[in-house]
Each structure stands twice: as C-alpha cells, then as structure tokens.
Write a protein that holds these residues in place. Structure first.
Motif, PDB file in Angstrom:
ATOM      1  N   LYS A 169       0.830  -1.206   0.000  1.00  0.00           N
ATOM      2  CA  LYS A 169       0.000   0.000   0.000  1.00  0.00           C
ATOM      3  C   LYS A 169       0.864   1.256   0.000  1.00  0.00           C
ATOM      4  CE  LYS A 169      -4.328  -1.596   2.027  1.00  0.00           C
ATOM      5  NZ  LYS A 169      -5.339  -1.346   3.088  1.00  0.00           N
ATOM      6  N   TYR A 173       0.434   4.250  -2.851  1.00  0.00           N
ATOM      7  CA  TYR A 173       0.213   5.680  -2.597  1.00  0.00           C
ATOM      8  C   TYR A 173       1.440   6.546  -2.856  1.00  0.00           C
ATOM      9  CZ  TYR A 173      -4.260   4.288  -0.652  1.00  0.00           C
ATOM     10  OH  TYR A 173      -5.523   3.767  -0.492  1.00  0.00           O
ATOM     11  N   SER A 216      -9.438   0.325  -0.365  1.00  0.00           N
ATOM     12  CA  SER A 216     -10.554   1.267  -0.418  1.00  0.00           C
ATOM     13  C   SER A 216     -11.337   1.016  -1.696  1.00  0.00           C
ATOM     14  CB  SER A 216     -10.035   2.705  -0.406  1.00  0.00           C
ATOM     15  OG  SER A 216      -9.365   2.983  -1.633  1.00  0.00           O
ATOM     16  N   THR A 217     -12.530   1.567  -1.787  1.00  0.00           N
ATOM     17  CA  THR A 217     -13.351   1.353  -2.979  1.00  0.00           C
ATOM     18  C   THR A 217     -12.664   1.843  -4.259  1.00  0.00           C
ATOM     19  OG1 THR A 217     -15.420   1.311  -1.760  1.00  0.00           O
ATOM     20  CG2 THR A 217     -15.549   1.970  -4.077  1.00  0.00           C
ATOM     21  N   TYR A 220      -9.692  -0.505  -4.982  1.00  0.00           N
ATOM     22  CA  TYR A 220     -10.108  -1.832  -5.446  1.00  0.00           C
ATOM     23  C   TYR A 220     -10.423  -1.794  -6.936  1.00  0.00           C
ATOM     24  CZ  TYR A 220     -12.856  -6.027  -6.205  1.00  0.00           C
ATOM     25  OH  TYR A 220     -13.336  -7.220  -6.710  1.00  0.00           O
TER      26      TYR A 220
END
Length: 352
Positions: A169, A173, A216-217, A220
């Motif tokens: 992750k 990011y 997160s949506t 994803y």
C-alpha cells in the motif's frame, strides 16, 4: 481429453441452467482436515513438493471426491505458483505460511521479473491437470485457479502474509505507476496460466482475490478489479464443446457486487458477510452466485450444520445459478462427519 461428464450440475449452475440439485464443492476441500491428505503430505515431505509433483497433486485432488459426493474437483496447487517460478525464493514455514526470501523492493526488482511459460516453468501444474482429468474419468468437472494480480503482488512485495500491507500500500500511494507496471505484468502471467490450464483440461477456472477486500473502494476498482476484468477478457471461454465458466472471488468484496458482476465473470463467489438474498436482489438473475456458509459453522453440532446449510440455501432461494460453498476455505480441525452432513444436507434440500 474429451469425456462425458456423469455429473455436470456444477457447470450448469455456473451458467444459470437447470440442475438436479444445488451443486456443492468446498474451498480447500483437499486439505489437512482429511487424514488421507495428512498421510500424503507426510510422504511428500514438504508442501512445495506436494504442489509440484503431479502424481501427488492428483492424489490429494481426488481424496475429497472419493470420500464425499461433491459436485466438482478443484486442482490441488497454490495461488503462489507464478511468483514461485519467478525465483523469489518461496518457502512455506510451519505456523507462518508462505515467505519469500527475496521480496520485491524497488523498480529494478520488478523489471527483473520473468514471464513464465506455462508449459515449461509451470509444466508441473499442467501435467497435474491432465492427470487429474484422466483419473476423474468424467465423474465431476475439474476447476483450475489462480491468484489475482493484486493478491500476488501483496505477497511478492510484503514477502509474507500481512495485516496492514504496509509495503504494497505504501507503493500504491507513493508510486502507483510502478505498482501498475507490476500488476500488468502479473495480469499477463495469470491470463496465460489460466488459458494453459483450460487447454490442459480445466473445465472452469476461478480467480482468488484473497486480499482485494483490504483496499478502499477506488483502489479496489483501479488496482484489483481492473486487472481481473482484463484477465477475464483474455480467457478462452470454450473447450471440448462446452463453455468454460469463469468464477471470481474477492474476500471482503460485498460492497462491490455490481462492479464485480460487470467484470465478465459467470459466477461471483461471496464470503459469509454478504447475505445471498441481498446479493441476488442487487444483481438480479444475470450472474450465478457461489457460497457462502461460514467455515466455522462446521464446528457446530450435526443438526446445527444442517440447519445453517438450509438457511444459506433458503437465503438464495429457488431458481438456477447457485453453487453452494463455504465463504472461505475449510479449516484444518473441521470434523469430517460434519462435512458429510453438509454435503448431504445441500443435496437433499428442496425449496418449500
């Protein structure tokens, strides 16, 4: 390879066609809860030898089929076979699970990854598929599978399982372009791998997105589902004169059912946190659903197992397009008698 199927209820349910009974198979149905599996595993010496020896993989694939009247067999392998042959030093450590000696840490590591040929580096899987099909001799269909690109990337970057996925992750990011580069590479590998399984004799294939639910949506959609949709678009959809169903399972993906259904998959696998009746209301009858009993319900009494199975079946209700399964893999201490009760309960169920 073509053989007449004695029981095609699973394939028919995947395509929302009429069936004699709701078909049932179980994720990790070949596993440590079976004494015969433990004996074969001890004879193999280690888990990777079990996975990479076609005769042993065939043996354990058939064990639950010989013991229970299940409606499908699933290839015994592991979702990490692709990164294993990429040379990241995969080991399975007792009590810890998969560990990579050389996890991906920078762009140079990712650029150095090979694109494994399924019939050379992954020949052991294809030989297992061919052998299993021969030994099944049409009793039930054979399911092949692979891990999703996101799930593979999680293990390859973290180096092992994780609760927080800090490294992968963090890359998402900080350098999303580099992560996309890796995921595109893995999507090509998974597409080739699943197509090779289909060519070798797999009659359905499933994509396991074990860690998609950690996103997160928006993440994803961009980093997991987009690549699974790309894979599905590149898969062979017919073999031996039959349609080859594609199953997609994202653990923790209940928020994204509509997006998952638009992936091109024929079947969505659901974990136990999503009620089948609600999923069916949201999605209509245009896609089959697989699931979704809590695996730990198998630790209850026999009557409790039967009651929960019947509740799950009733939640989906009558009509085509339901494959009964657990919401995740069967666990090692599961009582064998309760598995027999579960399969019998599913087969005997009729909607009131």
């Amino acid at each position: 390879m073509k053989s007449t199927l004695q029981n095609d209820n699973f394939l028919r349910a995947c395509l929302r066609q009429p069936v004699d009974h709701v078909p049932v198979w179980l994720m990790r149905q070949a596993g440590r809860y079976l004494p015969e599996y433990r004996a074969t595993r001890a004879r193999a010496g280690d888990f990777l030898t079990l996975c990479t020896t076609p005769e042993l993989a065939c043996e354990v694939t058939l064990q639950p089929i010989d013991r229970f009247p299940l409606d499908a067999a699933i290839l015994f392998s592991d979702i990490l076979t692709i990164p294993y042959v990429m040379g990241l030093g995969l080991q399975f450590q007792e009590g810890e699970g998969p560990v990579f000696e050389r996890p991906l840490r920078d762009a140079a590591d990712i650029d150095a990854l090979s694109q494994p040929d399924p019939e050379t580096e992954l020949r052991f899987v294809m030989d297992a598929v061919r052998l299993i099909r021969r030994e099944l001799n049409g009793r039930v269909p054979l399911i092949g599978f692979a891990g999703s690109p996101w799930t593979l990337a999680c293990y390859m970057i973290e180096g092992r399982g994780s609760r927080d996925f800090i490294h992968v992750k963090g890359l998402l990011y900080s350098d999303p372009a580099l992560l996309h580069h890796l995921l595109r590479h893995l999507a090509v590998s998974v597409t080739q791998y699943l197509n090779a399984q289909i060519a070798a004799g797999a009659q359905a294939v499933m994509i396991f997105d074990t860690w998609g639910g950690s996103l997160s949506t928006p993440a994803y959609a961009e980093f997991s589902l987009a690549y699974m949709s790309e894979i599905i678009a590149g898969l062979k959809r017919e073999a031996e004169g039959r349609q080859v169903p594609i199953l997609l399972f994202t653990k923790g993906g209940g928020n994204w059912l509509e997006a998952m259904a638009a992936s091109g998959a024929d079947v969505l696998g659901l974990d136990w946190t999503t009620e089948l009746s609600i999923a069916r209301q949201r999605l209509g009858d245009g896609i089959a659903l697989q699931g979704n009993m809590d695996p730990i319900a198998l630790y209850g009494s026999a009557s409790g197992v039967a009651a929960e199975a019947e509740r799950v079946l009733a939640s989906h209700g009558p009509g085509p397009g339901h494959i009964f399964n657990l919401g995740h893999g069967i666990t090692p201490q599961t009582p064998i008698g309760n598995v027999a009760t579960l399969v019998e309960s599913v087969h005997n169920w009729r909607p009131t």
